[in-house]
Design a protein around this motif. Structure first.
Motif, PDB file in Angstrom:
ATOM      1  N   THR A  87      35.754  73.127  63.039  1.00 59.67           N
ATOM      2  CA  THR A  87      37.218  73.718  63.101  1.00 59.67           C
ATOM      3  C   THR A  87      38.307  73.239  63.827  1.00 59.67           C
ATOM      4  O   THR A  87      39.151  73.281  63.839  1.00 59.67           O
ATOM      5  CB  THR A  87      36.855  75.516  62.224  1.00 59.67           C
ATOM      6  OG1 THR A  87      36.122  75.625  61.619  1.00 59.67           O
ATOM      7  CG2 THR A  87      38.429  75.974  62.537  1.00 59.67           C
ATOM      8  N   LEU A  88      37.557  73.388  64.841  1.00 61.50           N
ATOM      9  CA  LEU A  88      39.194  73.460  66.683  1.00 61.50           C
ATOM     10  C   LEU A  88      39.025  71.889  66.410  1.00 61.50           C
ATOM     11  O   LEU A  88      40.435  71.875  66.796  1.00 61.50           O
ATOM     12  CB  LEU A  88      38.353  74.287  67.870  1.00 61.50           C
ATOM     13  CG  LEU A  88      37.864  75.129  68.106  1.00 61.50           C
ATOM     14  CD1 LEU A  88      37.464  75.363  69.198  1.00 61.50           C
ATOM     15  CD2 LEU A  88      39.139  76.351  68.094  1.00 61.50           C
ATOM     16  N   THR A  89      38.401  71.042  66.028  1.00 62.83           N
ATOM     17  CA  THR A  89      38.948  69.205  66.188  1.00 62.83           C
ATOM     18  C   THR A  89      40.069  69.129  65.584  1.00 62.83           C
ATOM     19  O   THR A  89      40.850  68.720  65.441  1.00 62.83           O
ATOM     20  CB  THR A  89      37.902  68.873  66.218  1.00 62.83           C
ATOM     21  OG1 THR A  89      36.609  69.008  66.978  1.00 62.83           O
ATOM     22  CG2 THR A  89      37.717  67.171  66.136  1.00 62.83           C
ATOM     23  N   ALA A  90      39.570  69.679  63.852  1.00 60.14           N
ATOM     24  CA  ALA A  90      40.361  69.853  62.848  1.00 60.14           C
ATOM     25  C   ALA A  90      41.799  69.876  63.102  1.00 60.14           C
ATOM     26  O   ALA A  90      43.187  69.340  63.103  1.00 60.14           O
ATOM     27  CB  ALA A  90      39.851  70.480  61.854  1.00 60.14           C
ATOM     28  N   ILE A  91      42.053  71.871  63.535  1.00 62.96           N
ATOM     29  CA  ILE A  91      42.916  71.695  63.846  1.00 62.96           C
ATOM     30  C   ILE A  91      44.096  70.784  64.951  1.00 62.96           C
ATOM     31  O   ILE A  91      44.898  70.831  64.576  1.00 62.96           O
ATOM     32  CB  ILE A  91      42.886  73.494  64.401  1.00 62.96           C
ATOM     33  CG1 ILE A  91      42.815  73.995  63.110  1.00 62.96           C
ATOM     34  CG2 ILE A  91      44.417  73.853  65.234  1.00 62.96           C
ATOM     35  CD1 ILE A  91      42.254  75.309  63.970  1.00 62.96           C
ATOM     36  N   LEU A  92      43.283  70.656  65.649  1.00 67.82           N
ATOM     37  CA  LEU A  92      43.927  69.992  67.524  1.00 67.82           C
ATOM     38  C   LEU A  92      44.688  68.330  66.850  1.00 67.82           C
ATOM     39  O   LEU A  92      45.267  68.403  66.552  1.00 67.82           O
ATOM     40  CB  LEU A  92      42.907  69.699  68.513  1.00 67.82           C
ATOM     41  CG  LEU A  92      43.306  69.162  69.777  1.00 67.82           C
ATOM     42  CD1 LEU A  92      44.422  69.596  70.279  1.00 67.82           C
ATOM     43  CD2 LEU A  92      42.398  68.856  70.909  1.00 67.82           C
ATOM     44  N   LEU A  93      43.398  67.756  65.953  1.00 64.86           N
ATOM     45  CA  LEU A  93      44.158  66.744  65.550  1.00 64.86           C
ATOM     46  C   LEU A  93      45.202  66.541  64.210  1.00 64.86           C
ATOM     47  O   LEU A  93      46.038  65.781  64.450  1.00 64.86           O
ATOM     48  CB  LEU A  93      42.851  65.776  64.544  1.00 64.86           C
ATOM     49  CG  LEU A  93      41.569  65.154  65.493  1.00 64.86           C
ATOM     50  CD1 LEU A  93      40.174  64.946  65.052  1.00 64.86           C
ATOM     51  CD2 LEU A  93      41.916  64.099  66.449  1.00 64.86           C
ATOM     52  N   LEU A  94      45.320  67.655  63.291  1.00 61.27           N
ATOM     53  CA  LEU A  94      46.306  67.892  62.048  1.00 61.27           C
ATOM     54  C   LEU A  94      47.432  68.007  62.558  1.00 61.27           C
ATOM     55  O   LEU A  94      48.434  68.009  62.301  1.00 61.27           O
ATOM     56  CB  LEU A  94      45.865  68.783  61.366  1.00 61.27           C
ATOM     57  CG  LEU A  94      44.839  68.270  60.546  1.00 61.27           C
ATOM     58  CD1 LEU A  94      44.182  69.076  59.750  1.00 61.27           C
ATOM     59  CD2 LEU A  94      44.827  66.816  59.596  1.00 61.27           C
TER      60      LEU A  94
END
Length: 101
Positions: free
Chosen positions: A81-88
């Motif tokens: 979840t955190l990685t998705a938010i940061l990348l997007l």
């Protein structure tokens, strides 16, 4: 759109998919964690492209860590979840910066 932004959209979208509580985890589990290996490779490619283009690399580094610990049930979900938010968010900001310049 530059290559690093494109790869961040792709890896961020995939991370968001893996973050779906039941669906993502069951697919990763049923495929013997091979999606985590694929994501590791994609994050490494994105990191290299980001370094070459002088773009932010934090999301890709976090993605590499996420791929390493993604098999741990609750921690994996949180990291995806955190990685998705940061990348997007990073991909969106990169595109806006390109439009301005």
């Amino acid at each position: 759109m530059n290559r690093s932004s494109f790869m961040k959209w792709v890896t961020g979208g995939l991370e968001a998919f893996w973050a779906l509580p039941v669906i993502g985890g069951s697919i990763i589990f049923s495929m013997s964690w091979s999606p985590l290996v694929v994501m590791l490779i994609l994050h490494i490619i994105t990191l290299i492209i980001s370094i070459n283009e002088g773009r932010n690399k934090h999301g890709s580094i976090l993605g590499i860590v996420t791929s390493a610990v993604g098999f741990i049930p609750f921690l994996g979900w949180m990291m995806h979840t955190l990685t998705a938010i940061l990348l997007l968010v990073d991909a969106y900001r990169s595109e806006k910066a390109i439009e301005v310049s």
